[in-house]
Scaffold this motif. Structure first.
Motif, PDB file in Angstrom:
ATOM      1  N   VAL A 298      57.153 -42.324  31.711  1.00 23.62           N
ATOM      2  CA  VAL A 298      56.561 -41.050  32.133  1.00 23.62           C
ATOM      3  C   VAL A 298      55.972 -40.339  30.925  1.00 23.62           C
ATOM      4  O   VAL A 298      56.624 -40.220  29.871  1.00 23.62           O
ATOM      5  CB  VAL A 298      57.612 -40.143  32.808  1.00 23.62           C
ATOM      6  CG1 VAL A 298      56.956 -38.846  33.274  1.00 23.62           C
ATOM      7  CG2 VAL A 298      58.269 -40.870  33.971  1.00 23.62           C
ATOM      8  N   ALA A 299      54.743 -39.859  31.064  1.00 23.60           N
ATOM      9  CA  ALA A 299      54.095 -39.031  30.050  1.00 23.60           C
ATOM     10  C   ALA A 299      53.923 -37.629  30.619  1.00 23.60           C
ATOM     11  O   ALA A 299      53.316 -37.452  31.679  1.00 23.60           O
ATOM     12  CB  ALA A 299      52.739 -39.613  29.643  1.00 23.60           C
ATOM     13  N   LEU A 300      54.470 -36.655  29.925  1.00 26.81           N
ATOM     14  CA  LEU A 300      54.378 -35.256  30.341  1.00 26.81           C
ATOM     15  C   LEU A 300      53.435 -34.542  29.389  1.00 26.81           C
ATOM     16  O   LEU A 300      53.701 -34.443  28.182  1.00 26.81           O
ATOM     17  CB  LEU A 300      55.762 -34.608  30.318  1.00 26.81           C
ATOM     18  CG  LEU A 300      55.818 -33.092  30.572  1.00 26.81           C
ATOM     19  CD1 LEU A 300      55.220 -32.750  31.927  1.00 26.81           C
ATOM     20  CD2 LEU A 300      57.255 -32.591  30.468  1.00 26.81           C
ATOM     21  N   ILE A 301      52.318 -34.046  29.914  1.00 26.18           N
ATOM     22  CA  ILE A 301      51.280 -33.420  29.093  1.00 26.18           C
ATOM     23  C   ILE A 301      51.206 -31.929  29.432  1.00 26.18           C
ATOM     24  O   ILE A 301      51.132 -31.548  30.604  1.00 26.18           O
ATOM     25  CB  ILE A 301      49.910 -34.068  29.350  1.00 26.18           C
ATOM     26  CG1 ILE A 301      49.985 -35.572  29.071  1.00 26.18           C
ATOM     27  CG2 ILE A 301      48.833 -33.409  28.505  1.00 26.18           C
ATOM     28  CD1 ILE A 301      48.700 -36.298  29.419  1.00 26.18           C
ATOM     29  N   ASP A 302      51.228 -31.114  28.409  1.00 26.34           N
ATOM     30  CA  ASP A 302      51.024 -29.672  28.605  1.00 26.34           C
ATOM     31  C   ASP A 302      49.532 -29.400  28.556  1.00 26.34           C
ATOM     32  O   ASP A 302      48.935 -29.238  27.486  1.00 26.34           O
ATOM     33  CB  ASP A 302      51.755 -28.872  27.523  1.00 26.34           C
ATOM     34  CG  ASP A 302      51.827 -27.392  27.871  1.00 26.34           C
ATOM     35  OD1 ASP A 302      51.102 -26.976  28.801  1.00 26.34           O
ATOM     36  OD2 ASP A 302      52.610 -26.660  27.247  1.00 26.34           O
ATOM     37  N   GLY A 303      48.914 -29.375  29.741  1.00 22.86           N
ATOM     38  CA  GLY A 303      47.487 -29.128  29.836  1.00 22.86           C
ATOM     39  C   GLY A 303      47.140 -27.666  29.999  1.00 22.86           C
ATOM     40  O   GLY A 303      45.965 -27.332  30.215  1.00 22.86           O
ATOM     41  N   ASP A 304      48.131 -26.796  29.887  1.00 23.17           N
ATOM     42  CA  ASP A 304      47.871 -25.358  29.957  1.00 23.17           C
ATOM     43  C   ASP A 304      47.557 -24.883  28.543  1.00 23.17           C
ATOM     44  O   ASP A 304      48.450 -24.526  27.770  1.00 23.17           O
ATOM     45  CB  ASP A 304      49.088 -24.629  30.517  1.00 23.17           C
ATOM     46  CG  ASP A 304      48.775 -23.183  30.871  1.00 23.17           C
ATOM     47  OD1 ASP A 304      47.756 -22.657  30.363  1.00 23.17           O
ATOM     48  OD2 ASP A 304      49.542 -22.571  31.642  1.00 23.17           O
ATOM     49  N   LEU A 305      46.305 -24.899  28.197  1.00 24.55           N
ATOM     50  CA  LEU A 305      45.873 -24.542  26.846  1.00 24.55           C
ATOM     51  C   LEU A 305      45.658 -23.040  26.693  1.00 24.55           C
ATOM     52  O   LEU A 305      45.038 -22.596  25.719  1.00 24.55           O
ATOM     53  CB  LEU A 305      44.575 -25.290  26.502  1.00 24.55           C
ATOM     54  CG  LEU A 305      44.647 -26.825  26.589  1.00 24.55           C
ATOM     55  CD1 LEU A 305      43.328 -27.438  26.137  1.00 24.55           C
ATOM     56  CD2 LEU A 305      45.814 -27.363  25.779  1.00 24.55           C
ATOM     57  N   ARG A 306      46.177 -22.272  27.616  1.00 24.78           N
ATOM     58  CA  ARG A 306      46.058 -20.817  27.551  1.00 24.78           C
ATOM     59  C   ARG A 306      47.433 -20.151  27.430  1.00 24.78           C
ATOM     60  O   ARG A 306      47.610 -19.219  26.654  1.00 24.78           O
ATOM     61  CB  ARG A 306      45.322 -20.300  28.800  1.00 24.78           C
ATOM     62  CG  ARG A 306      43.923 -20.890  28.932  1.00 24.78           C
ATOM     63  CD  ARG A 306      43.280 -20.531  30.241  1.00 24.78           C
ATOM     64  NE  ARG A 306      42.035 -21.276  30.448  1.00 24.78           N
ATOM     65  CZ  ARG A 306      40.843 -20.842  30.065  1.00 24.78           C
ATOM     66  NH1 ARG A 306      40.724 -19.686  29.442  1.00 24.78           N
ATOM     67  NH2 ARG A 306      39.757 -21.575  30.297  1.00 24.78           N
ATOM     68  N   LEU A 307      48.398 -20.633  28.196  1.00 20.20           N
ATOM     69  CA  LEU A 307      49.751 -20.103  28.122  1.00 20.20           C
ATOM     70  C   LEU A 307      50.735 -21.274  28.229  1.00 20.20           C
ATOM     71  O   LEU A 307      51.410 -21.449  29.239  1.00 20.20           O
ATOM     72  CB  LEU A 307      49.995 -19.091  29.250  1.00 20.20           C
ATOM     73  CG  LEU A 307      51.266 -18.254  29.154  1.00 20.20           C
ATOM     74  CD1 LEU A 307      51.257 -17.398  27.899  1.00 20.20           C
ATOM     75  CD2 LEU A 307      51.425 -17.380  30.401  1.00 20.20           C
TER      76      LEU A 307
END
Length: 476
Positions: A298-307
């Motif tokens: 599993v790859a978990l990516i934080d794609g919230d580049l604002r908060l």
């Protein structure tokens, strides 16, 4: 609305409806106690027409018919001024005839020649006296004035008292039991009406049933509300036997059976919401842990580049991450971090850029996801809310599809509908909806609120997972 909708309304608002019912009954009871008691006294008068001793049967019948027709007019004479002025004079009452008329009423049962004169007064003795005086003076006015023939001939109309008024021993009003019941029924009606109106005007999502009214996409799972979410956001890791942790495992199972594009080697999902504070980040993180428990990569990516929140929740360093990979300042294998002993890898957001949408929609993002698709079974991307920015919609084009998170009691139906339309507008695929913050009690409660996970062993033997890091582009 269907019958089950009304039952849900009653179930959801039963405390409020019950409170108004009790309040209405108490108001009726209190009003009855404050109202001065009144008494009723009734006298009955018989109206007939005189006939000779040798009258034929036909004449008797005509007299009876005349009497029946006459009483309909006589009944209006009972509380007229010509009668009541005499009553006031006889009893020396301190009121006018118009005031006394408010205490006197008369009625005639259908097809009879009997007049009932009823008097209502706060003094039971005075009520009886007025009723008897009304009967006496009424008979005298009709017989000796209104129906008196010319000359000395006697009147053909005869009025006799057949039931004199007696002093009443019990109050006629207020009727405390009746008023209490009527007050309770009125409170019940107001409570039900207010509950229905409140439900009709309330556009918030409360249950999976409300989701079905907005979209035909499946509800993938429901997560119960937990006031301690901020203290322990990773419930699957912190308390594996918690009912909420089991909810994420149920969500994991449903996610494994989603029909997606089989051309890709892995399943990749953008998890977003209509608005902020709906639980998308905690849902994404816990789902990633639940998937990794099965041994999946599993790859978990934080794609919230604002908060961004994933680095904080997962407890990893977030200074370098996705943005550095997209602008070419770092290699993916150098910034993606293994979490725990499972095959779960976290890619933080990195530094917040001035152009998040452009980065997420770039060719670099597509190439990075392609490499992750080859190395992992699942790729989860936590993206910003759809109605605020276009980031989630942009990046969803490079994945298997998007999953919407809707918070019970917070997300409104128009907001959820707007999020669905935003995905449809760019041709992205909505795979399903996850309902978060569901109440643990009531008609909208989630089933796991009363379910206790009682496994006798740990969910997964994490020691069986190899400790060496997974390199992107290589098989695990």
């Amino acid at each position: 609305m269907e019958l089950r909708d009304y039952l849900r309304i009653l179930h959801r608002n039963w405390i409020f409806i019950l409170a108004l019912t009790v309040l209405g009954g108490a108001a009726g009871f209190g009003w009855s106690l404050l109202k001065a008691p009144t008494y009723e006294a009734t006298t009955q008068l018989y109206v007939s027409v005189r006939s000779g001793d040798s009258a034929l049967v036909g004449e008797l019948a005509q007299g009876t018919n005349y009497a029946r027709q006459a009483v309909t007019s006589f009944v209006d004479v009972v509380n007229s001024a010509v009668v009541l002025d005499r009553v006031i004079e006889d009893l020396d009452l301190d009121m006018s005839s118009s005031q006394l008329a408010g205490h006197v009423s008369a009625s005639v049962p259908a097809n009879t020649v009997i007049i009932s004169a009823t008097v209502v007064d706060e003094d039971p003795a005075q009520a009886a006296a007025i009723a008897n005086s009304v009967g006496t003076n009424f008979a005298d006015v009709v017989v000796n004035q209104l129906e008196k023939p010319e000359g000395d001939a006697p009147s053909l109309v005869r009025i006799e008292t057949i039931e004199p008024a007696l002093v009443p021993t019990s109050t006629a009003s207020p009727n405390i039991p009746l008023n209490t019941i009527l007050g309770a029924l009125l409170g019940l009606a107001v409570g039900v009406a207010f509950a229905v109106l409140r439900t009709v005007l309330d556009t918030r999502i409360h249950s999976t049933h409300d989701i079905e009214q907005v979209t035909d996409k499946p509800v993938l799972g429901g997560i119960a509300f937990d006031p301690d979410t901020k203290k322990r956001p990773l419930i699957v890791h912190a308390d594996p036997q918690n009912p909420r942790a089991e909810s994420f495992r149920t969500l994991r199972t449903n996610l494994q059976f989603i029909d997606i594009d089989h051309e890709r080697e892995s399943k990749s999902f953008v998890i977003t919401s209509a608005g902020p504070s709906e639980g998308k980040s905690t849902t994404t993180a816990n789902l990633a842990i639940a998937l990794a428990e099965t041994g999946a990569r599993v790859a978990l990516i934080d794609g919230d580049l604002r908060l961004p929140k994933i680095a904080e929740y997962m407890g990893v360093e977030g200074g370098v991450g996705l943005t550095d990979v997209l602008i070419g300042k770092a290699a993916l294998a150098d910034v993606i971090q293994q979490w725990g002993r499972a095959k779960l890898f976290v890619l933080p957001s990195g530094r917040i850029p001035p152009n998040p949408s452009e980065l997420l929609g770039s060719q670099a993002m597509q190439r990075m996801l392609d490499s992750l698709h080859e190395a992992f079974d699942y790729v989860l991307i936590d993206a910003p809310p759809l109605l605020l920015v276009t980031d989630a919609a942009v990046v969803s084009k490079y994945t298997s599809g998007a999953i919407l998170v809707a918070a019970s009691g917070a997300t409104k139906k128009p907001q959820l509908e707007g999020a669905v339309k935003a995905l449809d507008a760019i041709g992205s695929r909505l795979l399903g909806v996850i309902v978060t913050m569901l109440p643990t009690k009531g008609p909208d409660s989630y089933g796991y609120g009363s379910y206790a996970y009682s496994a006798t062993h740990s969910v997964r033997d994490k020691t069986a997972v190899r400790d060496e890091p997974l390199e992107v582009g290589q098989d695990a």
